[in-house]
Write an enzyme that holds these catalytic residues in place. Sequence first.
Site, PDB file in Angstrom:
ATOM      1  N   GLU A 172       0.811  -1.213   0.000  1.00 41.39           N
ATOM      2  CA  GLU A 172       0.000   0.000   0.000  1.00 41.39           C
ATOM      3  C   GLU A 172       0.846   1.264   0.000  1.00 41.39           C
ATOM      4  O   GLU A 172       0.459   2.277  -0.598  1.00 41.39           O
ATOM      5  CB  GLU A 172      -0.952  -0.009   1.202  1.00 41.39           C
ATOM      6  CG  GLU A 172      -2.080  -1.039   1.111  1.00 41.39           C
ATOM      7  CD  GLU A 172      -1.709  -2.439   1.579  1.00 41.39           C
ATOM      8  OE1 GLU A 172      -0.524  -2.658   1.939  1.00 41.39           O
ATOM      9  OE2 GLU A 172      -2.581  -3.321   1.594  1.00 41.39           O
ATOM     10  N   PHE A 200      -9.349  -2.227   2.886  1.00 40.36           N
ATOM     11  CA  PHE A 200     -10.085  -1.942   4.122  1.00 40.36           C
ATOM     12  C   PHE A 200      -9.391  -0.734   4.760  1.00 40.36           C
ATOM     13  O   PHE A 200      -8.155  -0.711   4.820  1.00 40.36           O
ATOM     14  CB  PHE A 200      -9.980  -3.088   5.140  1.00 40.36           C
ATOM     15  CG  PHE A 200     -10.746  -4.339   4.852  1.00 40.36           C
ATOM     16  CD1 PHE A 200     -10.374  -5.183   3.814  1.00 40.36           C
ATOM     17  CD2 PHE A 200     -11.820  -4.722   5.645  1.00 40.36           C
ATOM     18  CE1 PHE A 200     -11.047  -6.366   3.563  1.00 40.36           C
ATOM     19  CE2 PHE A 200     -12.511  -5.907   5.406  1.00 40.36           C
ATOM     20  CZ  PHE A 200     -12.125  -6.731   4.361  1.00 40.36           C
ATOM     21  N   ASP A 241      -8.993  -0.232   7.706  1.00 46.30           N
ATOM     22  CA  ASP A 241      -8.230  -0.789   8.832  1.00 46.30           C
ATOM     23  C   ASP A 241      -6.753  -0.986   8.498  1.00 46.30           C
ATOM     24  O   ASP A 241      -5.933  -1.123   9.397  1.00 46.30           O
ATOM     25  CB  ASP A 241      -8.804  -2.145   9.225  1.00 46.30           C
ATOM     26  CG  ASP A 241     -10.305  -2.142   9.368  1.00 46.30           C
ATOM     27  OD1 ASP A 241     -10.781  -2.288  10.484  1.00 46.30           O
ATOM     28  OD2 ASP A 241     -11.016  -2.002   8.348  1.00 46.30           O
ATOM     29  N   HIS A 296     -10.678  -5.555  10.795  1.00 52.10           N
ATOM     30  CA  HIS A 296     -11.414  -5.468   9.528  1.00 52.10           C
ATOM     31  C   HIS A 296     -12.803  -4.869   9.691  1.00 52.10           C
ATOM     32  O   HIS A 296     -13.680  -5.138   8.864  1.00 52.10           O
ATOM     33  CB  HIS A 296     -11.563  -6.856   8.889  1.00 52.10           C
ATOM     34  CG  HIS A 296     -10.312  -7.447   8.346  1.00 52.10           C
ATOM     35  ND1 HIS A 296      -9.352  -8.010   9.135  1.00 52.10           N
ATOM     36  CD2 HIS A 296      -9.856  -7.564   7.067  1.00 52.10           C
ATOM     37  CE1 HIS A 296      -8.358  -8.469   8.386  1.00 52.10           C
ATOM     38  NE2 HIS A 296      -8.625  -8.212   7.129  1.00 52.10           N
TER      39      HIS A 296
HETATM   40  C1  LIG Z   1      -1.926  -4.794   4.771  1.00 51.21           C
HETATM   41  C2  LIG Z   1      -2.997  -5.607   4.157  1.00 51.21           C
HETATM   42  N1  LIG Z   1      -3.312  -5.406   2.872  1.00 51.21           N
HETATM   43  C3  LIG Z   1      -4.284  -6.124   2.290  1.00 51.21           C
HETATM   44  C4  LIG Z   1      -4.972  -7.084   2.983  1.00 51.21           C
HETATM   45  C5  LIG Z   1      -6.107  -7.862   2.330  1.00 51.21           C
HETATM   46  N2  LIG Z   1      -5.705  -9.241   2.072  1.00 51.21           N
HETATM   47  C6  LIG Z   1      -6.014 -10.232   2.923  1.00 51.21           C
HETATM   48  S1  LIG Z   1      -5.395 -11.717   2.450  1.00 51.21           S
HETATM   49  C7  LIG Z   1      -4.685 -11.011   1.085  1.00 51.21           C
HETATM   50  C8  LIG Z   1      -3.889 -11.847   0.151  1.00 51.21           C
HETATM   51  C9  LIG Z   1      -2.714 -12.440   0.842  1.00 51.21           C
HETATM   52  O1  LIG Z   1      -1.975 -13.210  -0.053  1.00 51.21           O
HETATM   53  P1  LIG Z   1      -0.810 -14.112   0.473  1.00 51.21           P
HETATM   54  O2  LIG Z   1       0.102 -13.321   1.326  1.00 51.21           O
HETATM   55  O3  LIG Z   1      -0.201 -14.793  -0.698  1.00 51.21           O
HETATM   56  O4  LIG Z   1      -1.518 -15.172   1.454  1.00 51.21           O
HETATM   57  P2  LIG Z   1      -2.627 -16.269   1.088  1.00 51.21           P
HETATM   58  O5  LIG Z   1      -3.954 -15.614   1.200  1.00 51.21           O
HETATM   59  O6  LIG Z   1      -2.333 -16.773  -0.270  1.00 51.21           O
HETATM   60  O7  LIG Z   1      -2.454 -17.300   2.157  1.00 51.21           O
HETATM   61  C10 LIG Z   1      -4.967  -9.654   1.004  1.00 51.21           C
HETATM   62  C11 LIG Z   1      -4.533  -8.751  -0.068  1.00 51.21           C
HETATM   63  C12 LIG Z   1      -4.631  -7.248   4.341  1.00 51.21           C
HETATM   64  N3  LIG Z   1      -5.278  -8.139   5.112  1.00 51.21           N
HETATM   65  N4  LIG Z   1      -3.635  -6.527   4.890  1.00 51.21           N
END
Ligand SMILES: Cc1ncc(C[n+]2csc(CCOP(=O)(O)OP(=O)(O)O)c2C)c(N)n1
Lengths: 337, 337, 328, 328
Positions: free
Chosen positions: A63, A86, A88, A132
Site C-alpha cells: 500500500e 479496508f 483498517d 477489519h
Molecule cells: C496490509 C494488508 N493489505 C491487504 C490485505 C487484504 N488481504 C487479505 S489476504 C490477502 C492476500 C494475501 O496473499 P498471500 O500473502 O499470498 O496469502 P494467502 O492468502 O495466499 O495465504 C490480502 C490482499 C490485508 N489483510 N492486509
Amino acid sequence: MANERELTMAKAISEAIAQEMERDPRVFVLGEDVAVYGGIFGATQGLVEKFGPDRVMDTPISETAFIGAATGAAAAGMRPVVELMFVDFFGVCMDQIYNHLAKNTYMSGGNARFPVVLMTAMGGGYNDAAQHSQVLYGLFAHVPGLKIVVPSNAYDAKGLMISAIRDDNPVMYFFHKGLMGLGWMKYPERTITPVPEKAYTIPFGVADIKRPGKDVTIVALAMMVQRALDAADELAQEGIDAEVIDLRTLVPLDRDAVINSVKKTHKLIVVDEDYKGFGMTGEIAAIVAESALDYLDAPVKRLAVPNVPIPYSRPLEQFVIPSVEAIGNAARQLVKK
Amino acid sequence: MANERELTMAKAISEAIAQEMERDPRVFVLGEDVAVYGGIFGATQGLVEKFGPDRVMDTPISETAFIGAATGAAAAGMRPVVELMFVDFFGVCMDQIYNHLAKNTYMSGGNARFPVVLMTAMGGGYNDAAQHSQVLYGLFAHVPGLKIVVPSNAYDAKGLMISAIRDDNPVMYFFHKGLMGLGWMKYPERTITPVPEKAYTIPFGVADIKRPGKDVTIVALAMMVQRALDAADELAQEGIDAEVIDLRTLVPLDRDAVINSVKKTHKLIVVDEDYKGFGMTGEIAAIVAESALDYLDAPVKRLAVPNVPIPYSRPLEQFVIPSVEAIGNAARQLVKK
Amino acid sequence: MKLSRDQLLSMYRQMWTIRFFEDELAAAYMEGKTPAFDIGSGPVPGEMHLAAGQEPVAVGTCAHLKKQDTVVGTHRPHHFAIAKGVPLDKLAAEIFGKETGLGRGKGGHMHLFDVEHNFSCSGIIGAGFPPACGAALAAKKMGKDWVAVAFAGEGAANQGSFHEALNLAALWQLPVIFIIEDNSWAISVPKGKSTSIPDNSTRAAGYGIPGVRVDENDTLAVYEVLGEAVARARRGEGPSLIEVKTDRYYGHFQGDPELYRPKDEVSQLKANDPIQKLASQIMAQGAATQAELDAARDAAKADVAGAMEFARTSPYPAPEQALENVFV
Amino acid sequence: MKLSRDQLLSMYRQMWTIRFFEDELAAAYMEGKTPAFDIGSGPVPGEMHLAAGQEPVAVGTCAHLKKQDTVVGTHRPHHFAIAKGVPLDKLAAEIFGKETGLGRGKGGHMHLFDVEHNFSCSGIIGAGFPPACGAALAAKKMGKDWVAVAFAGEGAANQGSFHEALNLAALWQLPVIFIIEDNSWAISVPKGKSTSIPDNSTRAAGYGIPGVRVDENDTLAVYEVLGEAVARARRGEGPSLIEVKTDRYYGHFQGDPELYRPKDEVSQLKANDPIQKLASQIMAQGAATQAELDAARDAAKADVAGAMEFARTSPYPAPEQALENVFV
Ligand SMILES: Cc1ncc(C[n+]2csc(CCOP(=O)(O)OP(=O)(O)O)c2C)c(N)n1
Ligand SMILES: Cc1ncc(C[n+]2csc(CCOP(=O)(O)OP(=O)(O)O)c2C)c(N)n1
Ligand SMILES: [Mg+2]
Ligand SMILES: [Mg+2]
C-alpha cells in the site's frame, strides 16, 4: 422511466468511476484486486472489462508503494482513483497518505495539485473482528488536507464520487461494506435508491436532512444514518419527530446544518460507528457547545463504539455498535426530559 | 537537600529509565540514535554508557521492524522502551502500533501482555514545519488500547515514566521537545522542577490542578499547560482567577477533574497544540456538554491548531499555535460575558 | 558518453553553486543563534541538513535529465534541487520562510516543491521512492520518454518503502531510477550498524533489475553509470538501482555536536574534494582552462549571493496566510 | 535428519487434523448461510480463510519446534496453530466466538493468541515479520536457544515489513526464520502479477543470509530444509529465508467465487495431495503400516469432532464482556 432506475451503492460507485474514466483519459484505477476481481466490495466491478488492464491495475500488496505512486502520478498530471481495500489497513501506508498526499499542496504554497481519490471500505456488523471492521474516518478528519466523504446510499454515492474525481484535491472516500448492496452481506433496503444514468455531482460540505423533524436532532454518517432513520420511524409511531442529518462529508463539515437543526429541536444525539473518544461525536458536540449552547435543552448524547477494539463474537460486536434500539432509547430519554 | 535537586525534563526521563533498567533486567531501550547519540532530544542520555549496547540499541531506520520487534519481545517476556524519534513519523509504522501493540491484549481476551513503552517527541514552535512539529496525541487516544501520557514538567515526567515502564500494558509516552530543557531549544522555566532522586510513580488518569482558580477552567497538556500558566499569571493581575488543569494522561482520562472544575468555575477553555477538529478539544468540550451542561455559563472555547498543517515560516507558525496572549484573551472574553 | 566543454563547465559551475549555497546557508543559519544556540532563532530557524561534499551524486545524475523528468529528493535536498534546475532565488527564499519562496514560506527547507521543474522532496526517510514510481507510471501512461529519479540516503534503504517501490517498479517496468546516496552515516549510525550487507546495489537482484555501485565520490563516474540507467529507462526497459559513495562534510544537521564521528574524518574526506577532482579531470581532458574554471566558480558565487540577497530582502508572509492553501 | 516412526506418524496425524479441521469448518461456515449467503450469519460468521492443501509447510516446519519457540502466523492461520500445538478445543471455540476460546471470543479466526504455546497471528498482511524478530531478540537477550518463525504468503513478501524485518534480523543475527508460503495466489492476483522475481528466496542475498526454495508441496522436503535453518538459528548463526511451494484448495475466503482461477486448477492440485504423498513416503520407508496410518487418521478425525463439539456447546460471552480486556 430512466430516472427511476434503482442501483446498489456498489453499482453506483463503479458507474460513477466508469463515467469519469470515459470523460477524462487521465482517470485510472489501481489497488488490490480491483481489476480481475472487480474490487472485493464491488466498487470497481466491470471496469477492467471496459477499460483494460492499463487503466484498471491490480497491485501487489504494498500500500505504501501504490498509494505513494498515486500521489506521484497525480503530480505528473494523472487523476488516480486508488483503493485501500479496508480502511483498517491504513497503518501500513499512513505516512504516504497524511504526511504527503494530504500536506503536499499546503507545503507547496498551493502550487502543486494532487487530484487523488483514495477510496476505502469501512464498517462492521458482520463479525470481521478488530482489524477489519473499523470506520476510522474521525482519525482522517483530524489531520488536515484530506476531504472526507462518507455516503449512506446509492444516490449520494454516485454524485459524491463524481465530485471526488473532479476535485483537484485529495479526497478520501469511505464506503460502508454493509451499505454496498452486496449479494453476500445484509444491507438496509434504503441504501438502494433511484440513481440517474447521467453523471451528476453533489457538492461537498452540504449535509443532507434525510428526515426532517422537530423534536430531536440525530447527526450521523453511513450505516448510522440508516439506523437513525429506522429509529426515527419507530419514534414517529410514538409521537416523537426526529430530524436525521446525514453529514455526507466530514471535511468540509456542514456546521450550520447541525447548529440550525439544534436551534430548532433543542436536543442533540450524535451517533457514530467510530470509537467514541476523540472523534466525530466529540467534534459535533463541541461545535454545538461552542455555537448553540443556549439552544440546548438537555445534555448532548453521544452513541458510539465505547473505546474498545471491535470484538469478533456476535453478541459482543452487537453490543458495541450503536443499534436502532439504542438510538431510539436515547431519543426517548432526551424527549422525556 | 536532595529533594530540592532540579532537573530538566530530558534528564528526568533518562533517569527514570535508568532506574528501572537497574531494577528490572527485562527493561531495555531501542530506537534510532538512542545509544551513541543519547536520543536526539536527550531522553536516553547516558544510558548506553551505563548499560552497554545490548540494553540500549541503535536501530536501522525501519520503524515498522523495530516497533513490531518491541511488541514481539514484550510477548516473550521483555519490557522494551522504544523510541519513535518524532511522533510525526508514525505513519510508517502505525499498523504495528495500533493494529497489533494496541489491540493484541484485547484480541487475546486479556491473556497476552505487551508491556511496551513507546516514547516519542512531539511539538512545534521552532520552525520545523509540517512533518516535524505535530503533537498528534488525539489520534492515538482515539484508537483504543494505548495509554497516552503527556507530561508538562520534569517532576511529572519522571513519575509518569516509571509508571509507564511498570505498567503491563502498552503506554505511549509523548514528550514535548520544547519542554525538555535542551541547551539548543528555548523552554519555559517552569518545566525544570525539583525531582526526587528516588524512584516514584504517578498514577495514570489523575489530572493535576497546576493552578487552582475560581473564574475559568483551562484544560491543557504539555506546552499548553505552561502557556496557560503564563496566561493565568497575567490574568491574575487583572483580577481573573484561572484554574489550570493538566490532564497528564489522555487515556485514562480524568473526566471528573474537568467536570468538577467546570462545576466550580462555570466556564471552560480547552487549549491544544493538536489540530482542532476531531481531537482533544472536541472530546473535552463534549464531556462537559454531556455531563455538566447545566453548569456552563458561557459557550465553551476551544483554542487549537486551526486544521492546517504546521507551516514553516515563523509568523505563520506563531499564528497557528495557541499563544499565551490568545489564551488570555479567550479567558477575558469568557469572564466578561 | 562524452561530455562537451560547455556541459563540463556547466556541471562544474553547478558543483560550486551547491557548495556556496550550503556554505552560505551554514553561515546564515548561525545568525541569531550566538552566543546561545536556539534552533528556533535567526533568519533560518528549524532543522537544517546540508549537502556540501555530496555534489557528485546530484550533478552527475541530473546532467542526464530534462525539465520534464521528475526528481524526488530527501530531507537533505538542496544539491538535488539546484542540479535539477530549481531557481535559486525561490529556493533560498523558501528556506528563509519568505512569501516569495517556492511554497510561500509554508514548506521550508525539507519541503520544496517546484512544479515547473518537477522537483519535490520530503522530510520523511524513504518516502520519496513511491511518488517517483508514480511519476514514472504517469510518463508511461502518457506515452512520454520522461524518467523519474528517487534519491535517498543509505539509511533510507532499510525502510519498507524502498522494497515496495523497487518491486512495483520492476514488476511494472517503470522508467525510474533509485539512487542511494551512501555518505556512511544516518545521523549517528554508521552504515555497518544499520545495513546487513555492505553494498545496497546487491539488493537489485531481489527484483531482477540492474544494480551498480559507484565507489568514489566522483561526478564523472556518477555521470557515466547514470547514463546507462537513464537511457535504459527512456528505452522502456525498466528501473535501475544505483548506490553512490559520497561524503557528508557538515554534521547531520547544523548544531550536531558529532560526538559519534571520528575527529579527523571530515578533514580526511576534504582531501579528496569532488570539486577539485572535477577540476583536475576537466583540466586533464584539456576541456577548459583554469581561467574558465575560475570564471564558472565566480559566477556560481555571484548567483548564490544574489539568491541570498533576494531571500533576505523578500517579505515574510502575513500571519493569516497560514490559513490558505490547505486545498486548491 | 532421520525421522522416527513415532515422529512420522505424529506428523501424518497432524496433517489429517488440519485437513479435517478445515473441512469441518468449511461445512460449519455454510450453516445459516443457505439458501441466501450472508457473511454475518451462522455459527461461524465473518471472513474465513482455510489452509487445506497447505499442511506441509506448517507440519514440516513445526516438527522442529519446541513449546518455547515462537510462531507467528497469518490471516490463514489454522494449520500453523495446530502444528504448533495450540489446543484444538480452544482454537475451535475461538473461531465459533465462544467464551471458552483462546481469546474469549474477542479475537476470532484471524487473531489467535496462545501464550502457552507462543503462537499468534494477524489479519494484516506482512505484519508477522517484525514481532517474530522481537521474540527472537528476546530469546537472544535471555540467553535461550529458542527460535522464532514468521510465516507469510507469497503476496506478503512485497510488503515493506518483510524487507525491514529481514534487514534487522540479519543485522542483529537473530534466531528467526522467515517462511514464505507460496500458494501462487494473493486473493485474485497470481504471483507473476505481484512479484518482480519468480522465487522469493533469491531476496535473501539482499541481506546476506541463506535463502532456499522448496519447490514441491512435500512435508518431508520442508522438514529437511527447515532442519538446517532451525539448527542454524539455535546455534546463534542468524536468520534464514525459505520459500515453500504449496497449494490452496479452497477459495481465498469461503464464499469466494474464484472467477479468476482456472476451472480445473484445484482438481489438478488435488491429484498431488500432500497427505497421500506423506503416506506413500512413510510406507516406502517401511516406517508404518497402512493400519497404523488409518488409525492416525481416525484419531485426527475424532480429535476434530471433539473440538467442534466443544466449540458448539460452549457458551457465548455475555455482551458486556465486550468492555473488558482492553487493558490487563
Ligand atoms: C496490509 C494488508 N493489505 C491487504 C490485505 C487484504 N488481504 C487479505 S489476504 C490477502 C492476500 C494475501 O496473499 P498471500 O500473502 O499470498 O496469502 P494467502 O492468502 O495466499 O495465504 C490480502 C490482499 C490485508 N489483510 N492486509
Ligand atoms: C521515517 C523517518 N524516520 C526517522 C527520521 C529521522 N531522520 C532524519 S534524517 C535521518 C538519517 C537519514 O540517514 P540517510 O538516509 O543515510 O540520509 P543522510 O542524512 O545521511 O543524508 C533520520 C533517522 C525521519 N525523518 N523519518
Ligand atoms: Mg546517510
Ligand atoms: Mg498466497
